[in-house]
Design an enzyme around this catalytic site. Structure first.
Site, PDB file in Angstrom:
ATOM      1  N   THR B  39      31.188  41.955  29.021  1.00  0.00           N
ATOM      2  CA  THR B  39      30.484  41.393  30.181  1.00  0.00           C
ATOM      3  C   THR B  39      29.704  40.116  29.841  1.00  0.00           C
ATOM      4  O   THR B  39      29.777  39.142  30.584  1.00  0.00           O
ATOM      5  CB  THR B  39      29.539  42.446  30.802  1.00  0.00           C
ATOM      6  OG1 THR B  39      30.223  43.691  30.903  1.00  0.00           O
ATOM      7  CG2 THR B  39      29.076  42.029  32.180  1.00  0.00           C
ATOM      8  N   GLU B  47      29.022  30.608  33.398  1.00  0.00           N
ATOM      9  CA  GLU B  47      28.106  29.472  33.218  1.00  0.00           C
ATOM     10  C   GLU B  47      28.864  28.221  32.786  1.00  0.00           C
ATOM     11  O   GLU B  47      28.545  27.118  33.214  1.00  0.00           O
ATOM     12  CB  GLU B  47      27.036  29.814  32.172  1.00  0.00           C
ATOM     13  CG  GLU B  47      25.991  30.771  32.679  1.00  0.00           C
ATOM     14  CD  GLU B  47      24.595  30.333  32.271  1.00  0.00           C
ATOM     15  OE1 GLU B  47      24.472  29.590  31.283  1.00  0.00           O
ATOM     16  OE2 GLU B  47      23.633  30.709  32.944  1.00  0.00           O
ATOM     17  N   HIS B  73      31.262  43.407  37.061  1.00  0.00           N
ATOM     18  CA  HIS B  73      32.441  43.528  36.210  1.00  0.00           C
ATOM     19  C   HIS B  73      33.317  44.620  36.812  1.00  0.00           C
ATOM     20  O   HIS B  73      32.966  45.794  36.780  1.00  0.00           O
ATOM     21  CB  HIS B  73      31.986  43.869  34.780  1.00  0.00           C
ATOM     22  CG  HIS B  73      33.027  43.591  33.750  1.00  0.00           C
ATOM     23  ND1 HIS B  73      32.737  43.499  32.412  1.00  0.00           N
ATOM     24  CD2 HIS B  73      34.357  43.367  33.858  1.00  0.00           C
ATOM     25  CE1 HIS B  73      33.855  43.237  31.740  1.00  0.00           C
ATOM     26  NE2 HIS B  73      34.846  43.165  32.599  1.00  0.00           N
TER      27      HIS B  73
END
Lengths: 134, 135
Positions: B39, B47, B73
């Site tokens: 994750t 990002e 997720h």
């Protein structure tokens, strides 16, 4: 499992060059990166609950909802505290906070799922279309 | 900071692609036995996609820092697959940029989330940081 709501888990670690943004593709932003904070947060939650699970079980991260509140320069120490707020069957809900030497730097709602590793491996192997766990 | 200093527009998209190797698994990050994409790595790629989209349209001397990131997720991704992460610029509110993110592996959608980034002057940001370091 011996997990109880209200348990807290902690980690304290110095921020080194390896955790800086400019090592992760954000040039000249020389601070502790958001994904690294997330990584440490997940680490605290994962390692915290693991000893309370029966053999053959582990947890997988499902939700991360993180606010990065302040920048942390290299050399400071960061303390991460994970609070197990809720146990809802196999779903574990955490509230996690991170502090550096000066201030609170991040807070996060995090969820993990308790999974049976053998079954998890089977599911992943099936998705790969290959055989055997890896 | 005037928005005129950037050419960002709502609806812009950017995609990054990564192969899932052993070094990005949860197992590698310390969660023993989970040989699937971790994750926090998805968060890193979220990002990356958002930051790169912004960077392509900002003037030199400006950058962005992450303020908020969310990720759901949805499915595990085994080693060997390729993951495509798409960032869409959803909102521009002064210096605040909000991105929608989505990740897909070879089989299915594996994650979705958002990333809020703040446009900063790199010089000013460094100054403030130096102050904190000295405190």
């Amino acid at each position: 499992m011996s997990l109880r709501e209200g348990m807290t888990f902690e980690l304290e670690r110095k921020v080194t060059e390896a955790e800086l943004s400019d090592r992760h593709g954000n040039p000249w932003v020389h601070v502790f990166t958001t994904p690294k904070v997330v990584e440490w947060m997940e680490e605290v939650a994962t390692n915290g609950v693991q000893p309370h699970l029966p053999e053959g079980q582990g947890t997988a991260g499902t939700v991360v909802n993180m606010k990065h509140l302040a920048a942390t320069p290299v050399g400071l120490t960061v303390k991460v505290v994970a609070h197990l707020k809720q146990i809802d069957g196999r779903r574990l809900v955490f509230w996690i906070e991170a502090f550096d030497d000066v201030e609170k730097i991040a807070e996060c709602h995090h969820e993990r799922f308790v999974v049976d590793l053998a079954r998890f491996h089977e599911k992943v192997a099936k998705k790969r279309g290959g055989s055997g766990p890896r | 900071m005037a928005p005129a200093r950037m050419n960002l527009q709502q609806g812009m998209t950017f995609e990054v692609t990564h192969r899932v190797g052993d070094e990005v698994t949860a197992h590698h990050l310390g969660n023993e036995g989970f040989h699937v994409l971790a994750t926090p790595i998805i968060v890193t790629w979220f990002e990356e996609a958002a930051r790169t989209l912004a960077a392509l349209h900002l003037e030199p001397g400006l950058g962005t820092v992450g303020a908020l990131v969310t990720a759901k997720h949805l499915a595990p991704t085994p080693v060997g697959m390729t993951v495509r992460v798409k960032a869409t610029l959803r909102e521009i509110d002064g210096r605040r940029l909000l991105f929608d993110l989505e990740a897909r592996d070879d089989k299915e959608k594996i994650a979705e989330g958002q990333n809020e980034r703040i446009v900063v002057s790199l010089a000013k940001f460094r100054e403030r940081l130096a102050q904190k370091q000295a405190s």
